[in-house]
Write an enzyme that holds these catalytic residues in place. Structure first.
Site, short mmCIF file in Angstrom:
data_model
loop_
_atom_site.label_atom_id
_atom_site.label_comp_id
_atom_site.label_asym_id
_atom_site.label_seq_id
_atom_site.Cartn_x
_atom_site.Cartn_y
_atom_site.Cartn_z
N ASP A 1 0.82 -1.21 0.00
CA ASP A 1 0.00 0.00 0.00
C ASP A 1 0.85 1.26 0.00
O ASP A 1 2.07 1.21 0.16
CB ASP A 1 -0.97 0.00 1.19
CG ASP A 1 -0.35 -0.63 2.45
OD1 ASP A 1 0.88 -0.56 2.60
OD2 ASP A 1 -1.10 -1.20 3.25
N ASN B 1 -7.99 -3.39 13.97
CA ASN B 1 -9.36 -3.58 13.46
C ASN B 1 -9.44 -4.74 12.46
O ASN B 1 -10.46 -4.92 11.80
CB ASN B 1 -9.89 -2.30 12.82
CG ASN B 1 -9.11 -1.90 11.57
OD1 ASN B 1 -8.14 -2.56 11.20
ND2 ASN B 1 -9.53 -0.83 10.92
N HIS C 1 -7.57 -5.15 9.72
CA HIS C 1 -7.22 -4.89 8.31
C HIS C 1 -5.92 -5.61 7.94
O HIS C 1 -5.05 -5.84 8.78
CB HIS C 1 -7.16 -3.39 7.99
CG HIS C 1 -5.99 -2.63 8.53
ND1 HIS C 1 -6.05 -1.30 8.87
CD2 HIS C 1 -4.71 -3.00 8.80
CE1 HIS C 1 -4.87 -0.88 9.29
NE2 HIS C 1 -4.03 -1.90 9.26
N GLU D 1 -9.75 -2.03 4.98
CA GLU D 1 -10.44 -1.77 6.24
C GLU D 1 -11.73 -2.59 6.31
O GLU D 1 -12.17 -3.15 5.30
CB GLU D 1 -10.76 -0.26 6.32
CG GLU D 1 -9.54 0.66 6.20
CD GLU D 1 -8.63 0.65 7.45
OE1 GLU D 1 -8.67 -0.30 8.25
OE2 GLU D 1 -7.86 1.63 7.60
C1 F6R Z 1 1.32 -1.83 6.13
C2 F6R Z 1 0.00 -2.42 6.15
C3 F6R Z 1 -0.81 -2.52 7.40
C4 F6R Z 1 0.02 -2.86 8.64
C5 F6R Z 1 -0.87 -2.86 9.87
C6 F6R Z 1 -0.09 -3.16 11.14
O1 F6R Z 1 1.85 -1.84 4.82
O2 F6R Z 1 -0.47 -2.82 5.13
O3 F6R Z 1 -1.80 -3.51 7.24
O4 F6R Z 1 0.63 -4.10 8.47
O5 F6R Z 1 -1.50 -1.63 10.01
O6 F6R Z 1 0.83 -2.14 11.37
P1 F6R Z 1 1.94 -2.29 12.49
O7 F6R Z 1 2.79 -3.42 12.11
O8 F6R Z 1 2.68 -0.98 12.47
O9 F6R Z 1 1.20 -2.51 13.77
#
Ligand code: F6R
Length: 262
Positions: free
Chosen positions: A67, A136, A138, A143
């Protein structure tokens, strides 16, 4: 799903790296799917150590990030293009021309998303996809209520995601509202998926993903339909798994040669 509960963050990283190395073994030009955020950083460090030790070579590998924020240029310090360069491309000594991040600045975002999907296909599809998980549920920035068949597209970030990611924006810049993310359908086409989670803030999301009903309200639960998905967590992130003892038992009984720790 393979669920592995580890006693330390180092074990999470080491076993995840082992799964990834196994998934790309024998591939001349392996294709990695890479995540940003905190969770995968120790995996990248583990892979970098293997590269420095001459055990692994990713110089011919391709990588596709999950992303990117809409509206941040690639040279913005909080862009995922800059993050991937600093945490993946450089430490893993990858060829920058083979490392791809969605373009959140494209004039025609729809066409850019389509091009991104085609680039993944042209590279041969993703061999090993590394995932973190949002509190959440994702994965990528899919989301809650994301379609299970979604492809790379623009999404609006959940407010909880923007709050969680504010920690990376220390210079007073607000977290962008929109992003471009691979879809759940895109992610599900990876041949191997390795999801890592640490800390009790992820416990509910991990439990819903692994044991909950498959639901668009917890997007990671779609991984229950994947044939080769490993969920590798520390004790805190495993805290709400009803079958935690069963997963520990399964791991303990696995023949030594199937275990990443030998
Ligand atoms: C990042 C992504 C998100 C993260 C998720 C967890 O490229 O796609 O899905 O993997 O938000 O983030 P952290 O590891 O910072 O808790």
């Amino acid at each position: 799903m393979e669920v592995i509960i580890c006693s330390s963050g180092e074990d999470v990283a080491r076993i995840a790296a082992e799964r990834i190395v196994d998934a790309i073994a024998g591939r001349d030009e392996p294709v990695l799917g890479v995540a940003t955020g905190s969770s995968p950083l120790t995996i990248y460090a583990d892979l970098a150590r293997r590269i420095d030790a001459g055990e692994l070579d990713l110089s011919r590998a391709h990588a596709f990030a999950l992303d990117e924020y809409v509206g941040l240029p690639a040279d913005h310090p909080q862009s995922y293009a800059a993050t991937i360069k600093a945490t993946v491309t450089e430490p893993l000594r990858m060829d920058p021309s083979r490392v791809h991040v969605p373009d959140g600045m494209a004039d025609d975002l729809i066409a850019a998303c389509e091009d991104y999907e085609q680039a993944i296909v042209a590279a041969g599809g993703i061999d090993a996809q590394i995932l973190g998980i949002g509190a959440n549920g994702h994965i990528g920035f899919n989301e809650p209520t994301s379609s299970f068949t979604s492809r790379t597209r623009m999404k609006t970030l959940a407010e909880t995601t923007r709050v969680a990611n504010q920690r990376f924006f220390t210079n007073g810049v607000p977290v962008p509202v929109h992003c471009v993310t691979q879809g759940l359908g895109t992610i599900m086409e990876a041949r191997t998926i390795v999801l890592v989670a640490m800390g009790e803030g992820k416990a509910e999301a991990v439990a819903q993903a692994v044991e909950g009903p498959v639901s668009a309200m917890w997007p990671a639960s779609v991984l229950q339909f994947h044939r080769r998905a490993s969920v590798i967590v520390d004790e805190a992130a495993a805290g709400r798994l009803a079958l935690a003892d069963y997963y520990r038992d399964t791991w303990d009984r696995l023949p030594a040669h199937h275990r990443a720790d030998g």
